[in-house]
Design an enzyme around this catalytic site. Structure first.
Site, mmCIF file in Angstrom:
data_model
loop_
_atom_site.group_PDB
_atom_site.id
_atom_site.type_symbol
_atom_site.label_atom_id
_atom_site.label_comp_id
_atom_site.label_asym_id
_atom_site.label_seq_id
_atom_site.Cartn_x
_atom_site.Cartn_y
_atom_site.Cartn_z
ATOM 1 N N HIS A 41 3.035 -5.838 -1.000
ATOM 2 C CA HIS A 41 2.016 -6.793 -0.522
ATOM 3 C C HIS A 41 2.580 -8.221 -0.592
ATOM 4 O O HIS A 41 2.370 -9.018 0.322
ATOM 5 C CB HIS A 41 0.755 -6.731 -1.396
ATOM 6 C CG HIS A 41 0.028 -5.426 -1.359
ATOM 7 N ND1 HIS A 41 -0.254 -4.689 -2.473
ATOM 8 C CD2 HIS A 41 -0.493 -4.721 -0.312
ATOM 9 C CE1 HIS A 41 -0.919 -3.592 -2.141
ATOM 10 N NE2 HIS A 41 -1.074 -3.576 -0.837
ATOM 11 N N SER A 59 -0.248 1.457 -3.731
ATOM 12 C CA SER A 59 -0.910 1.189 -5.003
ATOM 13 C C SER A 59 -1.155 2.501 -5.757
ATOM 14 O O SER A 59 -1.011 2.554 -6.979
ATOM 15 C CB SER A 59 -2.223 0.449 -4.759
ATOM 16 O OG SER A 59 -1.960 -0.763 -4.084
ATOM 17 N N ARG A 71 3.954 -0.046 6.968
ATOM 18 C CA ARG A 71 5.084 0.495 6.211
ATOM 19 C C ARG A 71 5.823 1.570 7.003
ATOM 20 O O ARG A 71 7.025 1.623 7.041
ATOM 21 C CB ARG A 71 4.590 1.097 4.890
ATOM 22 C CG ARG A 71 4.097 0.069 3.910
ATOM 23 C CD ARG A 71 3.287 0.713 2.828
ATOM 24 N NE ARG A 71 2.117 1.379 3.416
ATOM 25 C CZ ARG A 71 1.287 2.145 2.756
ATOM 26 N NH1 ARG A 71 1.508 2.384 1.492
ATOM 27 N NH2 ARG A 71 0.250 2.684 3.354
ATOM 28 N N LYS A 98 -12.764 4.354 -1.270
ATOM 29 C CA LYS A 98 -11.924 4.367 -2.478
ATOM 30 C C LYS A 98 -12.711 3.997 -3.723
ATOM 31 O O LYS A 98 -13.651 3.205 -3.638
ATOM 32 C CB LYS A 98 -10.784 3.351 -2.331
ATOM 33 C CG LYS A 98 -9.751 3.719 -1.304
ATOM 34 C CD LYS A 98 -8.673 2.655 -1.206
ATOM 35 C CE LYS A 98 -7.631 3.017 -0.164
ATOM 36 N NZ LYS A 98 -6.683 1.911 0.052
HETATM 37 N N1 COA Z 1 3.139 -2.571 0.426
HETATM 38 C C1 COA Z 1 2.669 -1.646 -0.405
HETATM 39 N N2 COA Z 1 1.533 -0.971 -0.183
HETATM 40 C C2 COA Z 1 0.893 -1.256 0.944
HETATM 41 C C3 COA Z 1 1.323 -2.206 1.862
HETATM 42 C C4 COA Z 1 2.500 -2.882 1.564
HETATM 43 N N3 COA Z 1 3.001 -3.787 2.374
HETATM 44 N N4 COA Z 1 0.465 -2.256 2.895
HETATM 45 C C5 COA Z 1 -0.491 -1.365 2.619
HETATM 46 N N5 COA Z 1 -0.222 -0.771 1.441
HETATM 47 C C6 COA Z 1 -0.977 0.308 0.812
HETATM 48 C C7 COA Z 1 -1.956 -0.172 -0.201
HETATM 49 O O1 COA Z 1 -1.353 -0.262 -1.476
HETATM 50 C C8 COA Z 1 -3.000 0.912 -0.133
HETATM 51 O O2 COA Z 1 -2.551 1.988 -0.922
HETATM 52 P P1 COA Z 1 -3.551 3.023 -1.606
HETATM 53 O O3 COA Z 1 -4.253 3.739 -0.475
HETATM 54 O O4 COA Z 1 -2.647 3.878 -2.380
HETATM 55 O O5 COA Z 1 -4.515 2.231 -2.422
HETATM 56 C C9 COA Z 1 -2.976 1.329 1.334
HETATM 57 O O6 COA Z 1 -1.728 0.941 1.810
HETATM 58 C C10 COA Z 1 -3.941 0.672 2.262
HETATM 59 O O7 COA Z 1 -4.838 -0.106 1.594
HETATM 60 P P2 COA Z 1 -5.217 -1.620 1.857
HETATM 61 O O8 COA Z 1 -4.145 -2.368 2.558
HETATM 62 O O9 COA Z 1 -5.636 -2.159 0.572
HETATM 63 O O10 COA Z 1 -6.360 -1.521 2.885
HETATM 64 P P3 COA Z 1 -7.584 -0.566 3.007
HETATM 65 O O11 COA Z 1 -7.276 0.334 4.111
HETATM 66 O O12 COA Z 1 -7.978 0.038 1.701
HETATM 67 O O13 COA Z 1 -8.687 -1.599 3.479
HETATM 68 C C11 COA Z 1 -10.154 -3.505 3.334
HETATM 69 C C12 COA Z 1 -9.229 -2.524 2.598
HETATM 70 C C13 COA Z 1 -10.903 -4.260 2.296
HETATM 71 C C14 COA Z 1 -9.292 -4.454 4.165
HETATM 72 C C15 COA Z 1 -11.077 -2.715 4.301
HETATM 73 O O14 COA Z 1 -11.674 -1.633 3.631
HETATM 74 C C16 COA Z 1 -12.160 -3.614 4.869
HETATM 75 O O15 COA Z 1 -11.916 -4.364 5.797
HETATM 76 N N6 COA Z 1 -13.380 -3.538 4.274
HETATM 77 C C17 COA Z 1 -14.524 -4.361 4.687
HETATM 78 C C18 COA Z 1 -15.490 -3.581 5.536
HETATM 79 C C19 COA Z 1 -15.126 -3.665 6.998
HETATM 80 O O16 COA Z 1 -15.110 -4.731 7.596
HETATM 81 N N7 COA Z 1 -14.874 -2.492 7.576
HETATM 82 C C20 COA Z 1 -14.623 -2.355 8.994
HETATM 83 C C21 COA Z 1 -13.160 -2.370 9.292
HETATM 84 S S1 COA Z 1 -12.867 -1.936 10.991
#
Ligand code: COA
Length: 159
Positions: free
Chosen positions: A17, A129, A91, A41
């Protein structure tokens, strides 16, 4: 001033990140790193803990980065901040379909908000994560994959 929003669950923030954040800072004057909740989650760290870890890890970037917590729809938050850019990291090909669907939805509802994808450095392409938490749970080495503050917090959580 060009601003962008980098949302995520950050449970916890990893060096993958941080890599995306540093790349985004080359393109934007100000970046809002926002801790949201993915309803699918059940996070290990509270939102407050996740914000604290991010703030500490991003201290060297000063006022160019602002870390906040948000609840609700991401698009509303982006508009509230007066931004029109969402940053997401990619990724591997496996991320594409999920990200494509979300970006398309967001575009459908707000045609002026763009999602920009930044590719993660190779070294972190396999990081997530969840993997970090699994390693930490069994007292494996996470050094080099997460900021120091996260390493400490993981030790406290899974001692
Ligand atoms: N390096 C390491 N890990 C990475 C990464 C990077 N560059 N990019 C993504 N990841 C991983 C994260 O660690 C995470 O891993 P995990 O699943 O093991 O926890 C995974 O990829 C993706 O998670 P994240 O990037 O945190 O996003 P998410 O898909 O969980 O979304 C929000 C989180 C908050 C952005 C999303 O749920 C959201 O927008 N919520 C608000 C409600 C909303 O508007 N919804 C409509 C969306 S269309």
């Amino acid at each position: 001033m060009k601003t962008a929003v980098y949302p995520g669950t950050f449970d916890p923030v990893t060096n993958g990140h941080i890599d995306i954040i540093e790349r985004a800072l080359k393109l934007f004057d100000r970046l809002y790193v926002v801790v949201g909740d993915n309803p699918q989650k059940a996070p290990t760290f509270t939102a407050e803990e996740r914000v604290i870890m991010l703030k500490e890890a991003l201290k060297p970037h000063g006022s160019k980065v602002e870390v906040e917590q948000f609840r609700g729809l991401l698009l509303n938050y982006v508009k509230e901040k007066g931004s029109n850019v969402i940053i997401r990291g990619l990724r591997a090909i496996s991320d594409f379909e999920y990200e494509f669907q979300r970006a398309q939805f967001n575009r459908e509802f707000e045609k002026d908000i763009e999602t920009i994808f930044i590719m993660t450095k190779d070294d972190y392409a396999f990081l997530s994560s969840s993997i970090i938490k699994e390693i930490a749970m069994f007292h494996g080495p996470v050094k080099g994959f997460v900021p120091e503050v996260v390493e400490r917090k993981l030790k406290e959580k899974f001692h």
